[in-house]
Scaffold this motif. Sequence first.
Motif, mmCIF file in Angstrom:
data_model
loop_
_atom_site.group_PDB
_atom_site.id
_atom_site.type_symbol
_atom_site.label_atom_id
_atom_site.label_comp_id
_atom_site.label_asym_id
_atom_site.label_seq_id
_atom_site.Cartn_x
_atom_site.Cartn_y
_atom_site.Cartn_z
ATOM 1 N N CYS A 173 5.145 35.969 23.088
ATOM 2 C CA CYS A 173 3.848 35.451 22.021
ATOM 3 C C CYS A 173 4.367 35.754 20.880
ATOM 4 O O CYS A 173 3.296 35.007 19.818
ATOM 5 C CB CYS A 173 2.717 36.162 22.737
ATOM 6 N N SER A 174 4.975 36.716 20.280
ATOM 7 C CA SER A 174 4.980 37.349 18.713
ATOM 8 C C SER A 174 5.988 36.231 18.114
ATOM 9 O O SER A 174 6.245 36.593 16.735
ATOM 10 C CB SER A 174 5.216 38.788 19.187
ATOM 11 N N ILE A 175 7.145 35.263 19.152
ATOM 12 C CA ILE A 175 7.980 34.312 18.563
ATOM 13 C C ILE A 175 6.827 33.468 16.772
ATOM 14 O O ILE A 175 5.711 33.365 17.013
ATOM 15 C CB ILE A 175 8.370 33.405 19.105
ATOM 16 N N GLU A 176 8.206 33.762 15.926
ATOM 17 C CA GLU A 176 7.380 33.037 14.717
ATOM 18 C C GLU A 176 7.816 32.021 14.260
ATOM 19 O O GLU A 176 9.333 31.602 14.247
ATOM 20 C CB GLU A 176 7.314 34.034 13.767
ATOM 21 N N MET A 177 7.199 30.588 13.860
ATOM 22 C CA MET A 177 7.772 29.187 13.870
ATOM 23 C C MET A 177 6.937 28.787 12.915
ATOM 24 O O MET A 177 5.702 28.555 12.577
ATOM 25 C CB MET A 177 8.168 28.333 14.674
ATOM 26 N N ASN A 237 12.576 33.505 15.084
ATOM 27 C CA ASN A 237 12.659 35.218 15.737
ATOM 28 C C ASN A 237 11.105 35.069 16.427
ATOM 29 O O ASN A 237 10.188 35.314 16.064
ATOM 30 C CB ASN A 237 13.226 36.126 14.795
ATOM 31 N N TYR A 238 11.724 36.559 17.239
ATOM 32 C CA TYR A 238 10.200 37.090 17.722
ATOM 33 C C TYR A 238 10.122 38.137 16.227
ATOM 34 O O TYR A 238 10.875 38.172 15.616
ATOM 35 C CB TYR A 238 10.655 38.475 18.204
ATOM 36 N N ASN A 239 9.339 38.000 16.605
ATOM 37 C CA ASN A 239 7.660 39.646 15.703
ATOM 38 C C ASN A 239 7.839 41.337 15.942
ATOM 39 O O ASN A 239 7.118 40.744 16.603
ATOM 40 C CB ASN A 239 7.002 39.464 14.693
ATOM 41 N N PHE A 240 8.835 41.728 16.366
ATOM 42 C CA PHE A 240 8.888 42.483 16.992
ATOM 43 C C PHE A 240 7.150 43.984 16.397
ATOM 44 O O PHE A 240 7.217 44.649 17.421
ATOM 45 C CB PHE A 240 9.926 43.296 17.321
ATOM 46 N N SER A 241 6.798 43.922 15.292
ATOM 47 C CA SER A 241 5.790 44.417 15.246
ATOM 48 C C SER A 241 4.989 44.053 15.450
ATOM 49 O O SER A 241 3.849 44.468 16.178
ATOM 50 C CB SER A 241 5.704 44.812 14.158
#
Length: 304
Positions: free
Chosen positions: A192-196, A148-152
């Motif tokens: 850019c904020s996607i976490e994997m 998912n994205y990390n919105f913060s």
Amino acid sequence: MDYQKIIEDIYRQIQPLKELGKQADYIPALAKVNPNQIGVCLKTMNGEEYSIGNSDVRFSIQSISKVFSLAVSLCLEGDNLWKRMGKEPSGNAFNSLFQLELEKGIPRNPMINAGAIVMADILLSHLPNPESDFIDFVRCIAKNETVNYNFSVARSERTCGYLNAAIANLLKYNNNIDNDIEQVLQFYFLMCSIEMNCKELSQAFLCFADHNNEFNFKDIHLTSSQVKRINAIMQTCGFYDESGEFSYLVGLPGKSGVGGGISAVYPQRYAVTVWSPRLNEKGNSVIGMKFLELLTTETKESIF
Ligand code: GLN
């Protein structure tokens, strides 16, 4: 090839380097990451997986997402993409402004921020639901529905993204952005904020390792020739003004991000991801570069 033994040996060899470099802190959320982490995962095309260290810890993929947006943009635009950006190495920092001014709003390539901001504009114009369509595509190639994205993190980057805002304004001034600048920037930061983690990224990059076949994931279809060309762009432009150095030391197509990740492919064999947050002055992971240099040296497996 005993990849597990090889990565364990290299993991030991790189330990003395683990204090070198500095994690990115210009994005407030990245400054909080524990810099003393190293993860590695190598996945082969025939389903083997080798990993060590913090390979299950998710991190901010940052510019590695540019490879995913290139795949979707190429699918949507085909060769028309190259009317809006080039495919030459920039030889400059990933967030450089002056080259964009000299070249009248045509970014040098898709792997620097200016190119990726234009791709964010393209995705906004063409995808029915850009935010969910893009993450669905990444989940599909990573074979993981929880990515998912990390919105913060995205919001945190927007609060201090003055240089990227300047890039977007210069692009708009030169008629290379169709949508509202604020919307484009927010979508760029979100990608850019996607976490994997290393395992998920290596799984996703396996699609690019296989360019004998068409690329079909959800509604994204790329010809084998387009997949080959994504590799060419990674090879020549994937490490900003250190692309030549990475090619020289490692000899694989790959992409780095300021979260400290590097994903690379050995065509027809494997995808490998190394993550360690401390960066060199060009914005590439110190341990990541060294690890992959030792990997292709030990295995004698590179594209050259
Ligand atoms: N979000 C980062 C930026 O725009 C991405 C840069 C990178 O990973 N090199 O500055």
